[in-house]
Design a protein around this motif. Structure first.
Motif, PDB file in Angstrom:
ATOM      1  N   GLU A 265      74.089  32.140 -41.493  1.00 53.82           N
ATOM      2  CA  GLU A 265      74.167  33.586 -41.239  1.00 53.82           C
ATOM      3  C   GLU A 265      72.840  34.246 -41.608  1.00 53.82           C
ATOM      4  OE1 GLU A 265      75.287  37.059 -39.882  1.00 53.82           O
ATOM      5  OE2 GLU A 265      76.531  35.247 -39.694  1.00 53.82           O
ATOM      6  N   TYR A 266      72.261  33.795 -42.741  1.00 53.57           N
ATOM      7  CA  TYR A 266      70.941  34.295 -43.147  1.00 53.57           C
ATOM      8  C   TYR A 266      69.907  33.956 -42.074  1.00 53.57           C
ATOM      9  CZ  TYR A 266      66.421  34.350 -45.552  1.00 53.57           C
ATOM     10  OH  TYR A 266      65.117  34.580 -45.884  1.00 53.57           O
ATOM     11  N   ARG A 268      70.350  33.585 -38.847  1.00 53.94           N
ATOM     12  CA  ARG A 268      70.508  34.479 -37.687  1.00 53.94           C
ATOM     13  C   ARG A 268      69.896  35.848 -37.969  1.00 53.94           C
ATOM     14  NH1 ARG A 268      75.245  31.224 -37.105  1.00 53.94           N
ATOM     15  NH2 ARG A 268      76.386  32.422 -38.677  1.00 53.94           N
ATOM     16  N   SER A 269      70.125  36.365 -39.171  1.00 50.77           N
ATOM     17  CA  SER A 269      69.561  37.675 -39.531  1.00 50.77           C
ATOM     18  C   SER A 269      68.036  37.608 -39.604  1.00 50.77           C
ATOM     19  CB  SER A 269      70.121  38.134 -40.878  1.00 50.77           C
ATOM     20  OG  SER A 269      71.515  38.254 -40.829  1.00 50.77           O
ATOM     21  N   LYS A 272      66.560  37.333 -36.093  1.00 50.09           N
ATOM     22  CA  LYS A 272      66.761  38.606 -35.394  1.00 50.09           C
ATOM     23  C   LYS A 272      65.735  39.630 -35.851  1.00 50.09           C
ATOM     24  CE  LYS A 272      70.378  42.010 -34.407  1.00 50.09           C
ATOM     25  NZ  LYS A 272      71.787  42.402 -34.670  1.00 50.09           N
ATOM     26  N   SER A 273      65.474  39.673 -37.150  1.00 54.56           N
ATOM     27  CA  SER A 273      64.486  40.601 -37.695  1.00 54.56           C
ATOM     28  C   SER A 273      63.081  40.240 -37.243  1.00 54.56           C
ATOM     29  CB  SER A 273      64.549  40.592 -39.230  1.00 54.56           C
ATOM     30  OG  SER A 273      65.816  40.999 -39.680  1.00 54.56           O
TER      31      SER A 273
END
Length: 519
Positions: A265-266, A268-269, A272-273
């Motif tokens: 999940e980290y 993906r974030s 994305k950033s």
């Protein structure tokens, strides 16, 4: 039915004849190759079973049960020489504790040897593939993933470690009553390592330790024990059948997968950033500089393979969650039996005054560093090691009638060593090898006679972190307590073997504050 029995007998005889013919051919080829290279055979272990070496295997099992596995290795070297050949579960092996040979295996001829054929299959159901079991490009990739974890800024970050150490101190009696430090030290380094690896401490030092944490630890240690037995069995590992071991693996994997999912999940974030633009990237870089380093999150930046991430983190957790705890426990085990050495340590620490203990001040505490070195000499955490030859190669010494000639190591042969025995060679350490004497390090320069972290490219990447944390704990404890008294019912150090070696009877002490009062 008679013809079936005859067929079985004929088949067995044919296989036996084929085996002995192959052995004869290989022997002739080996003799010719040895003559070309000027090599000679080392002394031969006197096997009762010269085919599979089961007598040696069962002797190891007997010694494990009797808590004398490590001394069994030493006694063989003392009796048969520092280099000899034997049969290890059907494979020809050379046992050696000669520093020249160890340097050749671990450094000079590193590419000639590996661990993957020995370690991968026995550990695969539990650990998967990772830095502990693989060779070649995959090992290099795994090593590169964990290397940033042990950068100097992470090693020197004692303030993050101190949060957990203060919780550890609260669990030590202030009135000098008896406490076993072994489980407390395990919990301390479990909490620090999981925060470091997973980004979230298990908080095992807290009275409200979650049930899932306890369940995971029990499962992990049982799986670790079974894995050690499978490694001992070698090609006969299929004989180890244990449903509890399988169940323990499932529990350990499920627990680790929770943290892997958080890391993904980290990831993906993070990605994305990264795509949002330069300003966001700069802001994120600034945030990264201010947040603690979390190994699993950094690994997740490089791969989204869930199984690989789980395997890599289990490998790192295996290597890092208890080795420093064992080292500190062994140091205190010896110091409480030598009160004058505790006082010498305390005097050195008190000379720093009340200033915070830092990475730099720890390096300047020479007696403290000698205590840690001497502890690792007497009690290396990983006391045995094995390598298998990927190609024909040569050990520089140990062969011939005087043990000074080179030895041919054929492809597929195993080289086995014992740092426990190596660290007790009188020719390197003097006649008092069983004595805890940190003062020997004032002049001692042992080179390859000293291998607590291995050597060469596979040397433990976390050794600086382990040494720094061990030094910090010992220095803080010496500053706080005037005396460290032995409260153990057994004076001798008794081994407990898993993948690592620790004190079977724990570390039972009474820590006496200044004046005998409560700290």
């Amino acid at each position: 039915m008679g013809w079936i029995s005859g067929l079985v007998v004929a088949t067995v005889l044919l296989l036996a004849a084929s085996y002995f013919f192959t052995q004869l051919q290989e022997g002739r080829s080996r003799s010719h190759h040895m003559k070309e290279l000027g090599c000679y055979e080392p002394p031969k272990y006197p096997h009762k079973d010269p085919l599979l070496g089961l007598d040696l295997f069962f002797n190891n099992i007997k010694n494990l049960k009797a808590r004398c596995f490590l001394n069994g290795f030493k006694q063989r070297f003392d009796k048969h020489g520092q280099t000899f050949r034997a049969i290890a579960m059907g494979k020809t092996a050379v046992y050696t504790n000669d520093p020249k040979n160890l340097q050749a295996v671990h450094a000079l001829n590193f590419g000639d040897y590996g661990v993957q054929p020995l370690r991968r299959a026995p550990t695969l159901p539990f650990l998967g593939e990772g830095v502990f079991t693989m060779d070649g490009p995959f090992w290099e990739h795994s090593r590169a993933l964990i290397r940033p974890t042990f950068a100097r800024n992470n090693v020197a970050n004692l303030s993050a470690f101190d949060v957990h150490f203060e919780m550890f101190l609260k669990l030590i009696p202030g009135d000098g009553s008896t406490v076993d430090l072994k489980p407390l030290l395990y919990k301390l380094f479990l909490d620090t390592s999981t925060e470091f690896l997973f980004g979230e401490s298990m908080n095992s030092l807290s009275p409200e330790t979650p049930f899932a944490t306890t369940q995971f630890l029990d499962a992990f240690h049982y799986a670790q024990q079974g894995m050690g037995m499978r490694i001992q069995l070698g090609r006969f590992r299929f004989l180890y059948r244990n449903q509890k071991w399988q169940d323990s693996i499932k529990i350990a994997h499920a627990f680790a997968d929770k943290y892997v999912d958080n890391a993904l999940e980290y990831r993906r974030s993070y990605h994305k950033s990264q795509k949002k633009g330069t300003s966001t990237t700069v802001e994120m870089a600034n945030n990264e500089a201010e947040t603690p380093y979390v190994l699993l999150q950094e690994m997740a930046k490089a791969t989204d393979n869930r199984v690989e991430l789980r395997s890599q983190i289990l490998h790192t957790f295996l290597a890092g969650h208890d080795s420093t705890a064992i080292t500190i426990g062994n140091a205190i085990f010896n110091l409480c039996r030598h009160p004058k050495k505790w006082q010498e340590l305390r005097n050195e620490v008190l000379r720093t005054g009340s200033a915070p203990i830092t990475f730099e001040t720890l390096k300047d505490m020479h007696y403290l560093q000698s205590i840690i070195k001497e502890t690792l000499r007497l009690h290396p955490v990983a006391p045995t090691d094995s390598r298998i030859a990927y190609r024909d190669t040569v050990l520089p010494t140990g062969g011939g009638p005087h043990g000074t000639c080179p030895i041919l190591i054929s492809k597929g042969q195993i080289v086995i060593s014992s740092s426990h025995a190596l660290h007790r060679r009188p020719d390197a350490w003097g006649p008092d090898t069983e004595e805890f004497r940190p003062e020997r390090w004032e002049t001692c320069r042992p080179g390859w006679h000293y291998q607590p972290f291995g050597g060469g490219p596979r040397m433990c990447p976390g050794q600086n972190l382990a040494l720094t944390e061990a030094a910090y704990v010992l220095a803080r404890m010496a500053r706080l307590w005037e005396r460290c008294e032995c409260r153990d019912e057994v004076w001798e150090w008794v081994e407990e073997m898993k993948i690592t070696a620790s004190s079977r009877n724990g570390v039972k002490v009474g820590l006496i504050p200044v004046g005998g009062g409560v700290t």
